[in-house]
Design an enzyme around this catalytic site. Structure first.
Site, PDB file in Angstrom:
ATOM      1  N   SER A 147      37.468  39.930  38.061  1.00 40.04           N
ATOM      2  CA  SER A 147      37.041  41.238  38.571  1.00 40.04           C
ATOM      3  C   SER A 147      35.537  41.272  38.836  1.00 40.04           C
ATOM      4  CB  SER A 147      37.410  42.341  37.576  1.00 40.04           C
ATOM      5  OG  SER A 147      36.811  42.086  36.322  1.00 40.04           O
ATOM      6  N   HIS A 204      42.922  40.149  42.839  1.00 39.58           N
ATOM      7  CA  HIS A 204      42.367  41.052  41.831  1.00 39.58           C
ATOM      8  C   HIS A 204      43.281  42.255  41.600  1.00 39.58           C
ATOM      9  CE1 HIS A 204      39.051  44.143  40.669  1.00 39.58           C
ATOM     10  NE2 HIS A 204      39.622  43.645  39.604  1.00 39.58           N
TER      11      HIS A 204
END
Length: 739
Positions: A442, A463
């Site tokens: 992230s 992600h």
């Protein structure tokens, strides 16, 4: 007579079976052609003396998804083109077009012959309004059968009789709840609300519908009969007095006045129940015309219907790469994120190997899926057999050899470059050459992580957002060397698990986190300024954000915010972080030990359940508090929306995101950016570039450089462009067609 979208067969008893089955469509939808054909069918069966009644059903697994909203977009396009010449004529034309479906359904209702809707699957929006106009409604007893009027979710309301028929069939309170929330109904719930007459076995659906007609079904709606009484009682009654004042207050609490369509629903129902039915339909049509013209409806239809559908169908997928059919997925790391990824993968029916450093950790990750399934079973949304089937697809392991043969491996280990390096090297040692390796990082740039790979063209970022099972967006991050096959495989995977992919070029924080960090940062500035914390949270919610920025910081952890700030300083220097904001976060973490929800104390206090969280009283002692009466709440709202929108604009200028559909849909699905705006870029487009730049200059002068508009916006204003003009997502597609 033959039709393109319908087939008609009349049996020996004179009952016509109308089967709706659009060619080359996976689901039936109302288009101009469908409306035209259905109108001709109504005329045909009404004038044919041999036809005693009509059953309408679908030839597909679902009944219908309702209106094709691109039809409404075309209608609005015609309105805006005509409006420039003659506003009154344009509005009249829009009013007439807006009433076509409503008038058609009323024609069915008053045709003098009984119509029965045989609902065999998903029945949404205009399709359910069609069913409500039929004299009888029978639904198949199946999990796949769901009914709803979900128009509110795209800035509209049921404008083909829905706001008038539902409260004349169901209790008014339940009707309002259904209409204003877009609530989905099972057959059992729909029958309990008196919206359908019967539920039968799927194989007996048509027989049951025909039997209703044969038994003498009256071709008259209840409200067209003398002496009809509203099930919830008259508006002007004791029941009405108890319902309407709180209904208006609840609507205000839930929408903060941001959704014109929600207010229009209450007006339609309230006013419509006071007058005869045909007048009520006219009232509905007038409000529907007004709502169609709103910026909110235009932007929400574009982002939450058209763009969302296009992205879900793989709009950004390279067309010349064969589709991947996944036989096996590997997930490295069985912590909260890895376990969540394994769950959604198995839920899609794909075998998954869940790897961690030891078997207890891997087994614990698998147990997360068992817990989620237990929750669904408790709510009646899953069975024990489904749980066992899902768990059978998850293989916990500590041996990298077990991921051999995987089409895709997703790394979700601890957010540390060295740990990720080790996981990448061990996985690639056993993977087939064509396998794709994805990192769920992230914060760490994908291009840097790809240096650990011997095949960077097969390395990509996928992600996820937390919690994985509930968050519908996935960011796909392209490194500098990521190839088209990796991108296509990543999009295929995200589509397989029924989430929405957006494609983002590599940068610190990618797209979503850059915007979210701006949101949180603006809240920290407000705390430092002395704005009471309750005002900060409430202003954000009034602006349309689902979670206040301080509550969101608690959820993601204040100590994580501290780590991000310190890492940013190490990477970019002291000036990259506001020292006052760092001081606030250091005070919260180091002095007061307030880490967020995870340790029960952050900007909020989290007492044991069932007590609710409340803002930490000590927060007001950190900075001198302003008098709340002297704070401009509207300006607080503008600060939150503008600071996010400006960051989204910078991301477009830097070509981190290249498609405005992804920026808009991503901002709504990831962190709930005021859905009524249509997303972060549509917020600017909807306001108008000149007006937005004026607001940005005002806020920059008063609050600082984060409100400085990128040069891109000034250039767009000069050329009279919107984001969908400047970054037209359809231009490449049209160019390919022409070639």
């Amino acid at each position: 007579m033959t039709y393109t979208n319908f087939a008609i067969e009349t049996d020996a008893d004179g009952i016509a079976l109308v089967t709706w089955d659009m060619p080359d469509k996976s689901m039936n939808v109302f288009t101009e052609e469908v409306i035209e054909e259905l109108g001709k069918i109504v005329d045909q069966v009404t004038t044919d003396a041999a036809v005693k009644g009509v059953v309408i059903t679908s030839g597909k697994e679902s009944f219908s998804g309702g209106a094709d909203l691109t039809m409404l977009q075309r209608m609005l396009g015609q309105f805006h083109a005509e409006e420039a010449k003659d506003h009154k004529k344009a509005t009249t034309l829009l009013f007439e077009h807006a009433g076509r479906m409503s008038q058609l359904f009323r024609k069915i209702e008053t045709s003098g012959k009984p119509w029965v809707s045989a609902i065999n699957g998903t029945c949404m929006g205009g399709a359910f309004e069609l069913s409500l106009a039929c004299h009888g409604r029978v639904a198949a007893d199946s999990e796949s059968v769901r009914m709803a009027l979900p128009e509110i979710k795209v800035g509209l309301f049921p404008g083909a009789g829905g706001t008038q028929r539902v409260p004349r069939l169901a209790n008014t309170q339940e009707a309002l709840q259904m209409l204003t929330s877009g609530q989905t109904l099972s057959p059992k719930k729909a029958k309990a609300m008196n919206l359908i007459h019967d539920i039968v076995e799927p194989g007996k659906l048509i027989d049951a519908a025909q039997a209703m007609i044969a038994a003498g079904l009256k071709p008259v709606a209840p409200w067209d009969e003398k002496g009809f009484k509203l099930p919830g009682g008259p508006v002007y009654s004791a029941a009405g007095a108890n319902l309407w004042p709180p209904a208006i207050a609840i609507l205000r609490r839930e929408t903060h006045g941001n959704y014109p369509a929600a207010a229009a629903i209450l007006k339609c129902v309230y006013e419509g129940l006071l007058v005869p039915f045909d007048t009520a339909l006219c009232i509905e049509q007038r409000y529907f015309t007004e709502i169609l013209k709103t910026t909110e409806a235009t932007m929400m239809i574009r982002s939450l219907f058209v763009s969302l559908q296009e992205l879900n169908k793989g709009a950004r997928r390279p067309a010349d790469v064969p589709t991947t059919k996944f036989k096996k997925i590997g997930v490295l790391g069985a912590g909260f994120m890895g376990a969540g990824i394994a769950y959604v993968t198995a839920k899609a029916g794909i075998p998954v190997v869940l790897l961690d450093r030891d078997m207890p950790s891997a087994e614990k990750g698998k147990a997360h899926s068992a817990g989620l399934m237990d929750g669904l079973i408790k709510k009646g949304r899953a069975t024990e057999d489904e749980k066992e089937k899902l768990l059978s697809l998850i293989t916990p392991t500590m041996d990298y050899a077990d991921i051999d043969g995987a089409d895709l491996v997703i790394e979700a280990v601890f957010e540390d470059s060295e740990v990720k390096k080790g996981a990448t090297e061990k996985a690639e040692a056993v993977l087939k050459p064509a396998a794709i390796f994805a990192s769920n990082t992230s914060t760490i740039p994908i291009t840097g992580l790809a240096k650990n790979s011997v095949r960077p063209k097969n390395f990509i970022g996928i992600h996820f957002f937390s919690p994985v099972d509930r968050m519908m967006l996935v960011e796909i991050i392209l490194g500098k060397k990521t190839g088209e096959k990796a991108l296509a495989t990543a999009i295929d995977y995200v589509r397989a698990i029924k989430k929405t992919p957006i494609v983002v070029n590599d940068t610190r924080g990618f797209y979503v986190n850059r915007c979210v960090l701006r949101y949180m940062s603006e809240a920290f500035k407000m705390v430092i300024e002395g704005v009471p914390a309750a005002m900060i949270e409430n202003a954000a919610k009034l602006a349309g954000m689902p979670v206040g920025p301080l509550a969101l910081t608690d959820e993601t952890a204040i100590d994580l915010a501290q780590k991000i700030m310190k890492q940013t300083i190490r990477d970019l220097g002291e000036k990259a972080v506001d020292p006052e904001q760092l001081k606030l976060i250091n005070t919260m973490v180091d002095k007061h030990g307030r880490f967020g929800r995870k340790n029960g104390k952050g900007f909020y206090d989290y007492p044991p359940k069932p007590a609710k969280k409340s803002l930490w009283p000590g927060l007001k002692d950190l900075y001198k508090q302003h008098n709340p009466d002297k704070i401009d709440v509207e300006e607080l709202k503008e600060r939150f929306l503008a600071v996010i929108a400006l960051e989204a604009a910078r991301v477009m200028e830097e070509r981190i995101v290249t498609d405005p559909r992804e920026a808009d849909v991503g901002s709504i699905l990831a962190f709930g950016f005021a859905p009524y705006t249509g997303g972060a870029l549509s917020y600017i487009d909807g306001m108008g570039m000149d007006r937005f730049l004026k607001l940005a200059r005002h806020l920059q002068k008063k609050y600082g450089k984060e409100f400085k508009a990128p040069k891109l916006l000034a250039d767009m204003a000069k050329k009279g462009e919107t984001f969908y003009d400047r970054f037209d997502p359809y231009r490449k597609r049209e160019a390919k067609k022409a070639a």
